[in-house]
Design a protein around this motif. Structure first.
Motif, PDB file in Angstrom:
ATOM      1  N   PHE A 287      33.255  40.683  37.572  1.00  0.00           N
ATOM      2  CA  PHE A 287      33.903  41.924  38.003  1.00  0.00           C
ATOM      3  C   PHE A 287      32.825  42.967  38.201  1.00  0.00           C
ATOM      4  O   PHE A 287      32.073  43.286  37.275  1.00  0.00           O
ATOM      5  CB  PHE A 287      34.911  42.402  36.958  1.00  0.00           C
ATOM      6  CG  PHE A 287      35.685  43.614  37.390  1.00  0.00           C
ATOM      7  CD1 PHE A 287      36.775  43.504  38.247  1.00  0.00           C
ATOM      8  CD2 PHE A 287      35.311  44.891  36.962  1.00  0.00           C
ATOM      9  CE1 PHE A 287      37.481  44.627  38.657  1.00  0.00           C
ATOM     10  CE2 PHE A 287      36.008  46.013  37.367  1.00  0.00           C
ATOM     11  CZ  PHE A 287      37.103  45.880  38.217  1.00  0.00           C
ATOM     12  N   ASP A 288      32.717  43.480  39.417  1.00  0.00           N
ATOM     13  CA  ASP A 288      31.730  44.509  39.736  1.00  0.00           C
ATOM     14  C   ASP A 288      32.251  45.847  39.239  1.00  0.00           C
ATOM     15  O   ASP A 288      33.106  46.473  39.854  1.00  0.00           O
ATOM     16  CB  ASP A 288      31.487  44.546  41.244  1.00  0.00           C
ATOM     17  CG  ASP A 288      30.330  45.463  41.633  1.00  0.00           C
ATOM     18  OD1 ASP A 288      30.045  46.416  40.885  1.00  0.00           O
ATOM     19  OD2 ASP A 288      29.715  45.224  42.682  1.00  0.00           O
TER      20      ASP A 288
ATOM     21  N   TRP B  48      39.696  41.343  26.976  1.00  0.00           N
ATOM     22  CA  TRP B  48      39.808  40.911  28.369  1.00  0.00           C
ATOM     23  C   TRP B  48      39.583  42.035  29.369  1.00  0.00           C
ATOM     24  O   TRP B  48      39.721  41.830  30.573  1.00  0.00           O
ATOM     25  CB  TRP B  48      41.189  40.286  28.611  1.00  0.00           C
ATOM     26  CG  TRP B  48      41.471  39.138  27.707  1.00  0.00           C
ATOM     27  CD1 TRP B  48      42.346  39.096  26.665  1.00  0.00           C
ATOM     28  CD2 TRP B  48      40.851  37.848  27.750  1.00  0.00           C
ATOM     29  NE1 TRP B  48      42.318  37.878  26.056  1.00  0.00           N
ATOM     30  CE2 TRP B  48      41.413  37.082  26.705  1.00  0.00           C
ATOM     31  CE3 TRP B  48      39.885  37.271  28.568  1.00  0.00           C
ATOM     32  CZ2 TRP B  48      41.040  35.769  26.460  1.00  0.00           C
ATOM     33  CZ3 TRP B  48      39.516  35.960  28.323  1.00  0.00           C
ATOM     34  CH2 TRP B  48      40.085  35.227  27.281  1.00  0.00           C
ATOM     35  N   ASP B  49      39.219  43.195  28.892  1.00  0.00           N
ATOM     36  CA  ASP B  49      38.982  44.328  29.790  1.00  0.00           C
ATOM     37  C   ASP B  49      37.872  43.971  30.788  1.00  0.00           C
ATOM     38  O   ASP B  49      36.808  43.476  30.399  1.00  0.00           O
ATOM     39  CB  ASP B  49      38.590  45.568  28.984  1.00  0.00           C
ATOM     40  CG  ASP B  49      38.552  46.832  29.833  1.00  0.00           C
ATOM     41  OD1 ASP B  49      37.655  46.922  30.697  1.00  0.00           O
ATOM     42  OD2 ASP B  49      39.399  47.712  29.628  1.00  0.00           O
ATOM     43  N   THR B  50      38.118  44.211  32.055  1.00  0.00           N
ATOM     44  CA  THR B  50      37.167  43.790  33.093  1.00  0.00           C
ATOM     45  C   THR B  50      35.876  44.604  33.085  1.00  0.00           C
ATOM     46  O   THR B  50      34.875  44.174  33.676  1.00  0.00           O
ATOM     47  CB  THR B  50      37.823  43.892  34.485  1.00  0.00           C
ATOM     48  OG1 THR B  50      38.341  45.213  34.673  1.00  0.00           O
ATOM     49  CG2 THR B  50      38.955  42.884  34.610  1.00  0.00           C
TER      50      THR B  50
ATOM     51  N   PRO C  38      34.789  28.287  33.002  1.00  0.00           N
ATOM     52  CA  PRO C  38      35.515  29.555  32.845  1.00  0.00           C
ATOM     53  C   PRO C  38      35.736  30.312  34.150  1.00  0.00           C
ATOM     54  O   PRO C  38      36.449  31.328  34.153  1.00  0.00           O
ATOM     55  CB  PRO C  38      34.621  30.352  31.895  1.00  0.00           C
ATOM     56  CG  PRO C  38      33.244  29.859  32.186  1.00  0.00           C
ATOM     57  CD  PRO C  38      33.403  28.394  32.515  1.00  0.00           C
ATOM     58  N   THR C  39      35.158  29.832  35.252  1.00  0.00           N
ATOM     59  CA  THR C  39      35.367  30.516  36.531  1.00  0.00           C
ATOM     60  C   THR C  39      36.650  30.055  37.216  1.00  0.00           C
ATOM     61  O   THR C  39      37.012  30.580  38.261  1.00  0.00           O
ATOM     62  CB  THR C  39      34.179  30.272  37.480  1.00  0.00           C
ATOM     63  OG1 THR C  39      34.157  28.899  37.889  1.00  0.00           O
ATOM     64  CG2 THR C  39      32.852  30.631  36.817  1.00  0.00           C
ATOM     65  N   ASP C  40      37.329  29.058  36.626  1.00  0.00           N
ATOM     66  CA  ASP C  40      38.550  28.506  37.232  1.00  0.00           C
ATOM     67  C   ASP C  40      39.729  28.742  36.289  1.00  0.00           C
ATOM     68  O   ASP C  40      39.561  29.126  35.132  1.00  0.00           O
ATOM     69  CB  ASP C  40      38.356  27.002  37.476  1.00  0.00           C
ATOM     70  CG  ASP C  40      39.231  26.481  38.611  1.00  0.00           C
ATOM     71  OD1 ASP C  40      40.160  27.203  39.016  1.00  0.00           O
ATOM     72  OD2 ASP C  40      38.980  25.351  39.074  1.00  0.00           O
ATOM     73  N   SER C  41      40.934  28.490  36.793  1.00  0.00           N
ATOM     74  CA  SER C  41      42.126  28.600  35.949  1.00  0.00           C
ATOM     75  C   SER C  41      42.078  27.538  34.867  1.00  0.00           C
ATOM     76  O   SER C  41      41.437  26.486  35.032  1.00  0.00           O
ATOM     77  CB  SER C  41      43.389  28.443  36.785  1.00  0.00           C
ATOM     78  OG  SER C  41      43.485  27.121  37.288  1.00  0.00           O
ATOM     79  N   TYR C  42      42.759  27.777  33.754  1.00  0.00           N
ATOM     80  CA  TYR C  42      42.678  26.840  32.633  1.00  0.00           C
ATOM     81  C   TYR C  42      43.190  25.455  33.032  1.00  0.00           C
ATOM     82  O   TYR C  42      42.608  24.436  32.656  1.00  0.00           O
ATOM     83  CB  TYR C  42      43.474  27.380  31.445  1.00  0.00           C
ATOM     84  CG  TYR C  42      43.330  26.527  30.218  1.00  0.00           C
ATOM     85  CD1 TYR C  42      42.148  26.527  29.489  1.00  0.00           C
ATOM     86  CD2 TYR C  42      44.362  25.699  29.793  1.00  0.00           C
ATOM     87  CE1 TYR C  42      41.989  25.719  28.373  1.00  0.00           C
ATOM     88  CE2 TYR C  42      44.225  24.890  28.673  1.00  0.00           C
ATOM     89  CZ  TYR C  42      43.027  24.911  27.965  1.00  0.00           C
ATOM     90  OH  TYR C  42      42.873  24.103  26.858  1.00  0.00           O
TER      91      TYR C  42
ATOM     92  N   THR D 173      41.701  36.434  36.769  1.00  0.00           N
ATOM     93  CA  THR D 173      41.638  37.613  37.647  1.00  0.00           C
ATOM     94  C   THR D 173      43.036  38.167  37.918  1.00  0.00           C
ATOM     95  O   THR D 173      43.214  39.001  38.794  1.00  0.00           O
ATOM     96  CB  THR D 173      40.960  37.253  38.982  1.00  0.00           C
ATOM     97  OG1 THR D 173      41.712  36.204  39.619  1.00  0.00           O
ATOM     98  CG2 THR D 173      39.533  36.792  38.770  1.00  0.00           C
ATOM     99  N   SER D 174      44.011  37.692  37.166  1.00  0.00           N
ATOM    100  CA  SER D 174      45.393  38.138  37.364  1.00  0.00           C
ATOM    101  C   SER D 174      45.566  39.584  36.902  1.00  0.00           C
ATOM    102  O   SER D 174      44.632  40.221  36.397  1.00  0.00           O
ATOM    103  CB  SER D 174      46.356  37.234  36.587  1.00  0.00           C
ATOM    104  OG  SER D 174      46.141  37.402  35.191  1.00  0.00           O
ATOM    105  N   TYR D 175      46.792  40.069  37.023  1.00  0.00           N
ATOM    106  CA  TYR D 175      47.103  41.457  36.648  1.00  0.00           C
ATOM    107  C   TYR D 175      46.724  41.724  35.193  1.00  0.00           C
ATOM    108  O   TYR D 175      46.210  42.795  34.856  1.00  0.00           O
ATOM    109  CB  TYR D 175      48.594  41.729  36.883  1.00  0.00           C
ATOM    110  CG  TYR D 175      49.034  43.091  36.406  1.00  0.00           C
ATOM    111  CD1 TYR D 175      48.811  44.225  37.187  1.00  0.00           C
ATOM    112  CD2 TYR D 175      49.671  43.239  35.172  1.00  0.00           C
ATOM    113  CE1 TYR D 175      49.219  45.471  36.743  1.00  0.00           C
ATOM    114  CE2 TYR D 175      50.073  44.484  34.726  1.00  0.00           C
ATOM    115  CZ  TYR D 175      49.848  45.595  35.511  1.00  0.00           C
ATOM    116  OH  TYR D 175      50.248  46.835  35.075  1.00  0.00           O
TER     117      TYR D 175
END
Length: 486
Positions: A253-254, A288-290, A320-324, A371-373
């Motif tokens: 996350f930039d 989990w804060d971006t 960890p870059t993909d969904s579980y 990267t979800s809500y």
């Protein structure tokens, strides 16, 4: 008046000749002795000057080592720099000379750097002097366990107890607590006090614990941020890294632009340093804060790399870059060529990883980055049954631990090869100690082994003790060595 007979004259003449000859011989002998003494004095003075040159050469090499701990590994330098196996001119204190440096790198069997310097005067190159020093630098990674103190994060003492068996040196800057019969296969050091409970019978295979000077922790890992911004990789915001040999996938996350970015098959940084910047807090609500300076990492490394986080590092058992659900399973973090083969024998490898967090270094136990809500997937326990970690771990202000170690399910084993340095002693599980065995109640039991290369080597730009430089442990004058071309 008596007259001397001719016979007396005949006797006196040979005596005079003999006396004159002896006097002449004695005069020549005295002159020769004086000349030899003069030559010896000149030779002795020359050797003293050559010794001064040799010591100056060693001092200059040590100056370079203290600026760059990996100086001895470099094969080429600029023209004005000292080069091993090359003749260096010396002009100082009114005389001219030269010296020749030879270096024997440390090995796992002999983790000491050996430096020999042979020196001479230009006017008399045959009158040489050779000196040799042995030196090593104190590093955090030289201990499989290192702590600033032997308390946990709740302020309770942590004891070495029956059932603990340590393969590798250990050190604490504080007091060392022993209660029972732990086994220490290697050197044990402390900087505070040694507290052994009554009735304990610890086993020290390399001698009783020694009190030594503390290894002062740096205040933060910010110097790694500097390296990352120059020739490394710098990220500002929560970052997931999947190591794929000599490349990696990165989801970050930039924090400057407020957006997610993905890099696939990105090569390792040229200087071997990655830094993830961001907000720092240990409040679990912000895990989990971006914008947090947190790293989630897994995979296989081929090469040398140090990853640093402004906040925490979480070790995972999937990509960890993909969904579980879709993430590729891993064994944790391992080297492409491990330090030990499956039979437990040392093997040659250049793979080496450093994980340096200002906060905790943890094995991820709960939920999954997204990267979800909500910025994460609510999947519950994600800690694997077994996990392997090949790395030098440094938790500057907190600990290395399993996240939620006291409420996680009972699992199997953490297999770690490397080193752990932490401010407080962390835990990877809880145990019930019965009469005959120690049963895991939550989390893992542990099998930790020191990476023997870390007796003399470190991951790229790994943090060093504030108070540690290269120390000379032996100085010897050797017979003069022959120098090619001199």
């Amino acid at each position: 008046m008596k007259r001397m007979s001719r016979d007396n004259f005949g006797i006196a003449l040979p005596i005079v000749v003999i006396i004159a000859s002896v006097a002449t011989l004695l005069a020549f002998t005295v002159a020769l002795v004086v000349q030899n003494q003069s030559v010896s004095n000149i030779k002795y003075a020359g050797q003293n000057k050559a010794l001064n040159i040799a010591e100056a050469g060693i001092a200059r090499y040590m100056w370079h080592l203290n600026k760059d701990s990996e100086y001895y590994k470099k094969e080429e330098y600029s023209r004005d720099e000292l080069r091993p196996n090359a003749i260096v001119e010396f002009n100082q204190d009114g005389y001219s000379g030269a010296y020749y440096i030879q270096v024997e790198p440390p090995t796992t069997n002999y983790p000491v750097l050996t430096i020999r310097c042979t020196a001479w005067l230009i006017e008399d190159p045959s009158n040489r002097v050779t000196i040799q020093i042995k030196t090593r630098k104190k590093e955090f990674v030289q201990s499989v366990y290192g702590s600033d103190n032997e308390f946990n994060t709740e302020g309770k003492r942590v004891y070495w107890v029956t059932g603990d068996e340590v393969y590798g040196p250990i050190h604490t800057n504080g007091d060392l607590y022993i209660d029972g019969n732990p086994i220490f296969h290697n050197k044990v050091t402390y900087s505070g006090k040694l507290n052994v409970a009554y009735g304990s019978r610890p086993v020290y295979e390399e001698g009783i614990p020694q009190k030594v000077a503390p290894l002062t922790f740096p205040p933060s890992n910010s110097q790694l941020k500097t390296h990352a911004k120059i020739n490394g990789h710098y990220y500002n915001g929560r970052t997931c890294i999947y190591l794929k040999g000599s490349s990696m996938d990165v989801l970050t996350f930039d924090g400057d632009k407020g957006e997610w970015k993905r890099y696939n098959n990105r090569p390792l940084p040229s200087n071997g340093v990655i830094y993830v910047d961001g907000t720092e807090t240990q409040d679990p609500r912000y895990k989990w804060d971006t914008y947090m300076g947190n790293v989630f990492i897994s995979g296989t490394l081929k090469g040398r790399l140090t990853i640093a986080a402004a906040n925490n590092i979480y070790i995972t058992a999937k990509d960890p870059t993909d969904s579980y659900r879709n993430a590729q399973p891993t064994r944790g973090i391992v080297y492409n060529t491990p330090a030990f083969d499956p039979a437990g024998n040392e093997q040659q490898t250049d793979d080496m990883l450093g994980l340096v967090a200002n906060g905790f270094v943890r094995i991820l136990e709960q939920d999954w980055p997204s990267t979800s809500y909500w910025n994460y997937e609510w999947v519950g326990n994600v800690a694997p049954y077994k996990i392997s970690i090949h790395a030098a771990i440094f938790a500057l202000n907190w600990s290395f631990e399993l996240e939620n170690y006291n409420s996680a399910p009972a699992l199997d084993t953490v297999y770690l090869v490397g080193a752990i340095t932490q401010k407080y002693r962390g835990a990877v599980g809880t145990y019930y100690s019965g009469s005959y065995n120690k049963k895991v109640v939550s989390g893992y039991k542990k099998v930790y082994r020191h990476d023997p290369r870390m007796a003399y080597d470190t991951p790229p730009h790994f943090l060093e003790p504030v108070n540690a430089g290269w120390e000379i442990i032996d100085w010897t004058k050797l017979p003069p060595e022959d120098i090619p071309g001199v």
